[in-house]
Design a protein around this motif. Structure first.
Motif, short mmCIF file in Angstrom:
data_model
loop_
_atom_site.label_atom_id
_atom_site.label_comp_id
_atom_site.label_asym_id
_atom_site.label_seq_id
_atom_site.Cartn_x
_atom_site.Cartn_y
_atom_site.Cartn_z
N LEU A 19 -12.02 61.22 24.44
CA LEU A 19 -11.32 62.48 24.22
C LEU A 19 -10.16 62.51 25.20
CD1 LEU A 19 -11.37 65.21 22.69
CD2 LEU A 19 -12.73 66.11 24.61
N VAL A 20 -8.96 62.45 24.65
CA VAL A 20 -7.74 62.37 25.46
C VAL A 20 -6.98 63.68 25.28
CG1 VAL A 20 -5.68 61.02 25.97
CG2 VAL A 20 -7.69 59.90 24.96
N SER A 21 -6.66 64.34 26.38
CA SER A 21 -6.03 65.65 26.27
C SER A 21 -4.84 65.78 27.22
CB SER A 21 -7.04 66.77 26.55
OG SER A 21 -7.61 66.62 27.85
N CYS A 22 -3.91 66.62 26.84
CA CYS A 22 -2.75 66.95 27.65
C CYS A 22 -3.15 68.07 28.61
CB CYS A 22 -1.59 67.38 26.76
SG CYS A 22 -0.15 68.02 27.66
N SER A 23 -2.98 67.85 29.89
CA SER A 23 -3.41 68.84 30.88
C SER A 23 -2.56 70.11 30.85
CB SER A 23 -3.39 68.24 32.28
OG SER A 23 -2.08 67.80 32.62
N LYS A 26 -3.20 71.38 26.49
CA LYS A 26 -4.58 71.31 26.01
C LYS A 26 -4.71 70.64 24.64
CE LYS A 26 -6.44 73.36 29.57
NZ LYS A 26 -7.36 72.66 30.49
N ALA A 27 -3.61 70.07 24.13
CA ALA A 27 -3.70 69.29 22.90
C ALA A 27 -4.57 68.07 23.15
CB ALA A 27 -2.32 68.88 22.43
N ALA A 28 -5.37 67.68 22.14
CA ALA A 28 -6.32 66.58 22.35
C ALA A 28 -6.40 65.70 21.13
CB ALA A 28 -7.70 67.15 22.68
N MET A 29 -6.79 64.44 21.39
CA MET A 29 -7.11 63.51 20.31
C MET A 29 -8.45 62.86 20.65
SD MET A 29 -4.37 60.42 20.98
CE MET A 29 -4.46 59.34 22.44
N LEU A 30 -9.22 62.60 19.61
CA LEU A 30 -10.55 62.00 19.76
C LEU A 30 -10.54 60.64 19.07
CD1 LEU A 30 -13.55 62.22 20.59
CD2 LEU A 30 -13.95 63.40 18.40
N LEU A 62 -7.46 71.90 22.13
CA LEU A 62 -7.03 72.03 20.74
C LEU A 62 -6.98 70.63 20.14
CD1 LEU A 62 -5.98 73.92 18.49
CD2 LEU A 62 -3.67 73.41 19.28
N LEU A 63 -7.97 70.30 19.33
CA LEU A 63 -8.07 68.96 18.77
C LEU A 63 -7.06 68.80 17.64
CD1 LEU A 63 -9.66 66.31 19.06
CD2 LEU A 63 -11.13 67.12 17.22
N GLU A 64 -6.11 67.88 17.82
CA GLU A 64 -5.06 67.66 16.83
C GLU A 64 -5.28 66.39 16.01
OE1 GLU A 64 -1.37 69.95 19.10
OE2 GLU A 64 -1.38 67.75 18.99
N MET A 133 3.33 62.72 19.12
CA MET A 133 3.22 63.42 20.39
C MET A 133 1.82 64.01 20.56
SD MET A 133 6.08 62.93 21.83
CE MET A 133 5.87 64.01 23.26
N LEU A 134 1.31 63.88 21.77
CA LEU A 134 0.10 64.58 22.17
C LEU A 134 0.50 65.50 23.31
CD1 LEU A 134 -3.04 64.77 21.82
CD2 LEU A 134 -3.19 63.27 23.83
#
Length: 287
Positions: A19-23, A26-30, A62-64, A133-134
Motif C-alpha cells: 500500500l503506497v500512499s502520498c503523505s 493521502k492518495a494511495a495505490m495497492l 483515498l485508494l485510487e 500521478m499518485l
C-alpha cells in the motif's frame, strides 16, 4: 514529495502486497492484493483483503489504484473484491500491464472461458513508460516481460515494485516456463531494472526464506547487482541456468484456480443453473 510504503504479508502464498500512499494528499495505490483460498474445500475468503481495507479506512487514505504486476499463478487476486468494497467511497481503478490481453487469450482457450480478451475487467492497461500521478508523485510503469508477457513494475520516488522478476539476492530470479515466458526476455528486463540508480529500493513480491533466514522484502539495485545468485555470469549462462532450473520446478499449487480468476481481475465465474460457481482443472491422462 514523500510517499509511505506499507507491506502486508500473505503467509499462504508467501506474497507481499504494498500500500503506497502520498503523505500530503493521502492518495494511495495497492499492489498485488491476495485473496485467501482453500483448494481442498473450495472456500474463497477475504480476511487478508479485509485487513488492508480496514487499514485504509483507519488511516483515512483515498485508494485510487488497485494494481497488478501480472496475472499471478500462486494466489488469487482480491482486486475486484476490494474495488467492490470501497467503490462507493474510493474512486479506485483496476489496472495491469497491457499484455494481459495475450494472457487472457491463451488461458481463456485452455479453460474454455467465454470472455472478451480485451483487458477487461481491468479499467487501465499500462504500456511501457506510461505515467500517472499518485498525489504529488509521478509513477512510471516499466514493462518487464519474461516471467510472464504481461509483467510490469511500478517506479515511484526511488521505489520499484518489481513483481515476480527479482527475488531477494539469495533466491535469485523468477521462473520463465509459463506460457509466453522467456528467460532471454527476463534477463533483459532484469538488466533494465539494474540500470536504475544504485540506491533505488526494490520491493519483492515474494520471499521463500531460503535456509530458514528471516523474512525479507526489500533490497536495492546495488545489492542485487552485487549479490544476486542468478546474475553473476553473462546472458547465455543466465538463460541456461534459468531454463535448467525451470525444468525441475513443480507447477504452482494454485495455478489453475489462480489463473482463471486473475485473468478476470479476481471476478467470480458466472454461476451455473444450480447457482454454484465452478473453476475447472484441465485433465492430462498418462497411460
Amino acid at each position: 514529495m514523500s510517499i509511505l510504503v506499507e507491506s502486508f504479508f500473505h503467509q499462504q502464498s508467501a506474497t507481499f502486497s504494498y500500500l503506497v500512499s502520498c503523505s500530503v494528499t493521502k492518495a494511495a495505490m495497492l499492489i498485488d492484493s491476495p485473496a485467501d483460498f482453500n483448494a481442498a474445500s473450495g472456500i474463497l475468503s477475504f480476511n487478508t483483503a479485509n485487513d488492508i481495507i480496514r487499514h485504509i479506512d483507519e488511516n483515512k487514505l483515498l485508494l485510487e489504484w488497485v494494481l497488478e504486476t501480472h496475472a499471478h499463478a500462486d494466489h488469487i487476486t482480491a482486486a475486484s473484491y476490494i474495488k467492490q468494497q470501497l467503490g462507493t467511497t474510493h474512486p479506485c481503478k483496476l489496472a495491469t500491464g497491457s499484455k494481459i490481453t495475450q494472457v487472457q487469450q491463451h488461458f481463456s482457450r485452455l479453460y474454455d472461458i467465454d470472455m472478451p480478451c480485451d483487458g477487461s475487467p481491468f479499467e487501465q492497461l499500462f504500456n511501457d513508460n506510461d505515467n500517472f500521478m499518485l498525489g504529488e508523485s509521478n509513477v512510471t510503469v516499466i514493462a518487464t516481460p519474461g516471467h510472464t508477457p504481461d509483467s510490469v513494475c511500478y517506479l515511484v520516488a526511488g521505489n520499484a515494485f518489481v513483481g515476480d522478476t527479482f527475488f531477494m539476492p539469495d533466491s535469485g530470479t523468477a521462473r520463465c516456463d509459463f506460457p509466453g515466458g522467456s528467460a532471454k526476455q527476463l534477463y533483459q528486463s532484469l538488466q533494465r531494472i539494474l540500470s536504475l540508480p544504485d540506491q533505488t529500493i526494490l520491493w519483492m513480491c515474494h520471499d521463500y526464506q531460503p535456509n530458514g533466514r528471516e523474512l525479507a522484502n526489500k533490497t536495492t539495485v546495488a545489492q542485487q547487482r552485487k549479490s544476486n545468485i542468478h546474475l553473476q555470469a553473462n546472458e547465455q549462462d543466465y538463460i541456461q541456468t534459468r531454463q535448467t532450473r525451470d525444468a525441475t520446478l513443480n507447477v504452482p499449487a494454485l495455478l489453475h484456480p489462480a489463473i482463471q480468476m486473475n485473468i478476470r481481475a479476481g471476478q467470480l465465474p458466472q454461476a451455473k443453473q444450480n447457482e454454484q460457481r465452478y473453476l475447472t482443472i484441465p485433465l492430462t491422462v498418462l497411460l
